[in-house]
Design a protein around this motif. Structure first.
Motif, mmCIF file in Angstrom:
data_model
loop_
_atom_site.group_PDB
_atom_site.id
_atom_site.type_symbol
_atom_site.label_atom_id
_atom_site.label_comp_id
_atom_site.label_asym_id
_atom_site.label_seq_id
_atom_site.Cartn_x
_atom_site.Cartn_y
_atom_site.Cartn_z
ATOM 1 N N CYS A 128 0.839 -1.207 0.000
ATOM 2 C CA CYS A 128 0.000 0.000 0.000
ATOM 3 C C CYS A 128 0.870 1.253 0.000
ATOM 4 C CB CYS A 128 -0.912 -0.006 1.225
ATOM 5 S SG CYS A 128 -2.060 -1.388 1.341
ATOM 6 N N ILE A 129 1.894 1.251 0.845
ATOM 7 C CA ILE A 129 2.798 2.403 0.924
ATOM 8 C C ILE A 129 3.522 2.603 -0.396
ATOM 9 C CG2 ILE A 129 4.871 3.298 2.055
ATOM 10 C CD1 ILE A 129 3.907 1.692 4.568
ATOM 11 N N ARG A 130 4.019 1.520 -0.991
ATOM 12 C CA ARG A 130 4.746 1.637 -2.251
ATOM 13 C C ARG A 130 3.841 2.168 -3.373
ATOM 14 N NH1 ARG A 130 9.260 -0.831 -4.248
ATOM 15 N NH2 ARG A 130 10.061 -0.324 -2.181
ATOM 16 N N ALA A 131 2.602 1.710 -3.416
ATOM 17 C CA ALA A 131 1.679 2.212 -4.442
ATOM 18 C C ALA A 131 1.441 3.707 -4.270
ATOM 19 C CB ALA A 131 0.366 1.442 -4.384
ATOM 20 N N MET A 132 1.269 4.155 -3.034
ATOM 21 C CA MET A 132 1.091 5.582 -2.773
ATOM 22 C C MET A 132 2.306 6.381 -3.229
ATOM 23 S SD MET A 132 0.990 7.562 0.889
ATOM 24 C CE MET A 132 2.781 7.341 0.965
ATOM 25 N N LEU A 133 3.492 5.935 -2.856
ATOM 26 C CA LEU A 133 4.706 6.658 -3.233
ATOM 27 C C LEU A 133 4.828 6.746 -4.745
ATOM 28 C CD1 LEU A 133 7.218 5.105 -0.671
ATOM 29 C CD2 LEU A 133 6.311 7.436 -0.639
ATOM 30 N N MET A 134 4.538 5.664 -5.425
ATOM 31 C CA MET A 134 4.624 5.643 -6.887
ATOM 32 C C MET A 134 3.631 6.609 -7.516
ATOM 33 S SD MET A 134 2.738 4.157 -9.627
ATOM 34 C CE MET A 134 1.933 2.747 -8.869
ATOM 35 N N LEU A 135 2.388 6.582 -7.067
ATOM 36 C CA LEU A 135 1.355 7.431 -7.649
ATOM 37 C C LEU A 135 1.576 8.904 -7.327
ATOM 38 C CD1 LEU A 135 -1.684 5.128 -6.922
ATOM 39 C CD2 LEU A 135 -0.811 5.696 -9.194
ATOM 40 N N PHE A 136 2.218 9.187 -6.205
ATOM 41 C CA PHE A 136 2.538 10.567 -5.836
ATOM 42 C C PHE A 136 3.922 10.989 -6.326
ATOM 43 C CE2 PHE A 136 -0.521 10.828 -1.912
ATOM 44 C CZ PHE A 136 -1.595 10.973 -2.785
ATOM 45 N N GLY A 137 4.465 10.246 -7.292
ATOM 46 C CA GLY A 137 5.692 10.654 -7.954
ATOM 47 C C GLY A 137 6.928 10.620 -7.087
ATOM 48 N N TRP A 138 6.950 9.730 -6.078
ATOM 49 C CA TRP A 138 8.089 9.540 -5.170
ATOM 50 C C TRP A 138 8.371 10.761 -4.306
ATOM 51 C CZ3 TRP A 138 8.201 4.645 -5.180
ATOM 52 C CH2 TRP A 138 8.013 3.927 -6.368
ATOM 53 N N GLU A 139 7.376 11.636 -4.173
ATOM 54 C CA GLU A 139 7.502 12.751 -3.241
ATOM 55 C C GLU A 139 7.583 12.208 -1.819
ATOM 56 O OE1 GLU A 139 4.902 16.663 -1.807
ATOM 57 O OE2 GLU A 139 4.351 15.603 -3.648
ATOM 58 N N LYS A 140 8.344 12.873 -0.977
ATOM 59 C CA LYS A 140 8.560 12.395 0.384
ATOM 60 C C LYS A 140 7.515 12.966 1.337
ATOM 61 C CE LYS A 140 13.552 12.018 -0.325
ATOM 62 N NZ LYS A 140 14.894 12.501 0.084
ATOM 63 N N PRO A 141 6.762 12.113 2.030
ATOM 64 C CA PRO A 141 5.815 12.621 3.035
ATOM 65 C C PRO A 141 6.558 13.138 4.259
ATOM 66 C CG PRO A 141 5.829 10.230 3.057
ATOM 67 C CD PRO A 141 6.710 10.643 1.906
ATOM 68 N N VAL A 142 5.822 13.854 5.115
ATOM 69 C CA VAL A 142 6.468 14.506 6.266
ATOM 70 C C VAL A 142 6.129 13.862 7.606
ATOM 71 C CG1 VAL A 142 6.692 16.723 5.096
ATOM 72 C CG2 VAL A 142 4.610 16.228 6.401
ATOM 73 N N CYS A 143 4.988 13.190 7.708
ATOM 74 C CA CYS A 143 4.652 12.561 8.984
ATOM 75 C C CYS A 143 3.628 11.460 8.778
ATOM 76 C CB CYS A 143 4.140 13.585 10.000
ATOM 77 S SG CYS A 143 2.584 14.382 9.555
ATOM 78 N N VAL A 144 3.501 10.595 9.788
ATOM 79 C CA VAL A 144 2.522 9.509 9.757
ATOM 80 C C VAL A 144 1.836 9.434 11.111
ATOM 81 C CG1 VAL A 144 3.961 8.198 8.142
ATOM 82 C CG2 VAL A 144 4.069 7.679 10.583
ATOM 83 N N GLN A 145 0.667 8.809 11.114
ATOM 84 C CA GLN A 145 -0.030 8.551 12.373
ATOM 85 C C GLN A 145 -0.874 7.298 12.213
ATOM 86 O OE1 GLN A 145 -2.245 11.875 13.922
ATOM 87 N NE2 GLN A 145 -2.344 10.982 15.958
ATOM 88 N N ALA A 146 -0.631 6.317 13.078
ATOM 89 C CA ALA A 146 -1.438 5.104 13.068
ATOM 90 C C ALA A 146 -2.849 5.422 13.525
ATOM 91 C CB ALA A 146 -0.810 4.051 13.975
ATOM 92 N N HIS A 147 -3.805 4.703 12.979
ATOM 93 C CA HIS A 147 -5.194 4.875 13.388
ATOM 94 C C HIS A 147 -5.445 4.180 14.728
ATOM 95 C CE1 HIS A 147 -6.277 5.287 8.836
ATOM 96 N NE2 HIS A 147 -5.658 6.344 9.319
#
Length: 364
Positions: free
Chosen positions: A196-215
């Motif tokens: 899931c993470i890899r698909a997101m990174l690919m679709l967002f053009g390998w832009e680097k996110p800044v933070c995460v939060q578990a649900h």
């Protein structure tokens, strides 16, 4: 000690050793056998009998030698590249040994247990001038290129959502390495959340996110390994990604990416429903009509035909990169970079899940 040593002439194929006779390797061997450019010449396990049984079961007796240790495979002078389906907790040690012997490395995911381990693996491979790639098979499906070509029609991308779950049985929960601390202790997050993470990174053009939060409500087993978790991943421009992964309900593996002008949806993004054909849909923006009783929307289906299954295409792509290194080029660093980025996001989500779902800043 080795068993079943066939005489293998230099056929011009990239000669692979398999380090670890894991179940996932069986599917990949099936893909490798469809290629003219690769050949499996060695299989190593902690048990010689297990390595020999793997060779028998996968039909590799004509080319592959069985070894009762991982070290013997890596040291075999015939082996040019290794495929490692080992638990993540063993990766740093055995990648180091592969690098010491100048072997190129196709490494199963997750690639490490910690961000530092991921950095160490990438640095070792770069210093040894060997190609590194992780085993994210869907990245080599030509459907990925089609995803990318249709993204502009969606407008400015705003949100990515994904889910990948499947139901484990009693044997899995009791014995599988993905449920055990020190082996693949990221559990469902490292196993299927990775995709899931890899698909997101690919679709967002390998832009680097800044933070995460578990649900809220992550589920751990008695050993403290994640069995189900959701998370939100935030970018500096405000767009978000969210994922849900677990070993606790019927199989789902879908993503949706939404922009200002439309959406893209895929129901089988990681493991296609068919090996010879992959599909997805795109839709334009939705508008309510007749107050709130109907939506007007144009949806288009897209189909991509495959001559080879995606796992075979992964080994083909890896082989092409190795051949370039053998010809004098530097290893392609994109694959190492995205492996490390994916791993660090996995680790950050786990850290959040273990600490009351607090926000965790990323340093990518």
């Amino acid at each position: 000690m080795a068993a079943g040593a066939p005489s293998t002439a230099d056929s011009g194929k990239l000669r692979f050793g398999i380090v670890g006779a894991a179940a996932i390797a069986k599917k990949n061997v099936r893909g490798m056998k469809k290629l003219d450019c690769v050949e499996v010449v060695a299989v190593g396990s902690r048990s010689l009998d297990k390595a020999a049984a793997f060779i028998e079961e996968t039909g590799l007796k004509a080319t592959a030698m069985a070894f009762g240790s991982y070290e013997e495979v890596i040291a075999d002078p015939r082996v040019q590249a290794v495929y490692m389906p080992l638990p993540a907790g063993l990766h740093v040690e055995w990648v180091k040994r592969a690098c010491d012997h100048g072997k190129h490395v196709l490494l199963e995911k997750p690639i490490a247990l910690t961000p530092e381990g991921a950095d160490e693996i990438a640095a070792m491979c770069q210093a040894a001038n060997v190609q590194l790639m992780d085993g994210t098979m869907f990245m080599h499906n030509p459907r990925v290129k089609e995803f990318e070509s249709h993204l502009p029609s969606l407008g400015e991308l705003k949100n990515f959502t994904s889910t990948f779950c499947w139901m484990g049985d009693d044997d899995f929960f009791q014995n599988d390495v993905r449920t055990q601390k020190g082996l693949d202790e990221h559990g469902c997050l490292g196993d299927i959340g990775w995709y899931c993470i890899r698909a997101m990174l690919m679709l967002f053009g390998w832009e680097k996110p800044v933070c995460v939060q578990a649900h809220a409500g992550p589920k751990f087993n008695k050993s403290g390994v994640l069995m189900h978790v959701g998370a939100t991943i935030v970018y500096k421009d405000g767009k978000t990604g969210s994922l849900d992964c677990g070993f606790d309900h019927a199989t789902t593996e879908a993503f949706q990416v939404a922009g200002t002008k439309g959406i893209m949806h895929c129901n089988d993004f990681c493991i296609p429903a068919r090996e010879d054909r992959s599909t997805f849909t795109t839709s334009d923006a939705q508008f309510l009509t007749d107050l709130d009783t109907r939506m007007s929307q144009q949806t288009e289906s897209h189909e991509v035909h495959l001559k080879l299954p995606q796992e075979a295409m992964m080994f083909k792509a890896f082989t092409e990169l190795v051949r370039k290194v053998q010809a004098g080029e530097a290893p392609e660093q994109h694959w190492a970079n995205i492996s490390v980025m994916t791993q660090k996001i996995v680790c950050a989500i786990q850290l959040s899940a273990e600490n009351d779902c607090q926000n965790v800043q990323l340093n990518l």
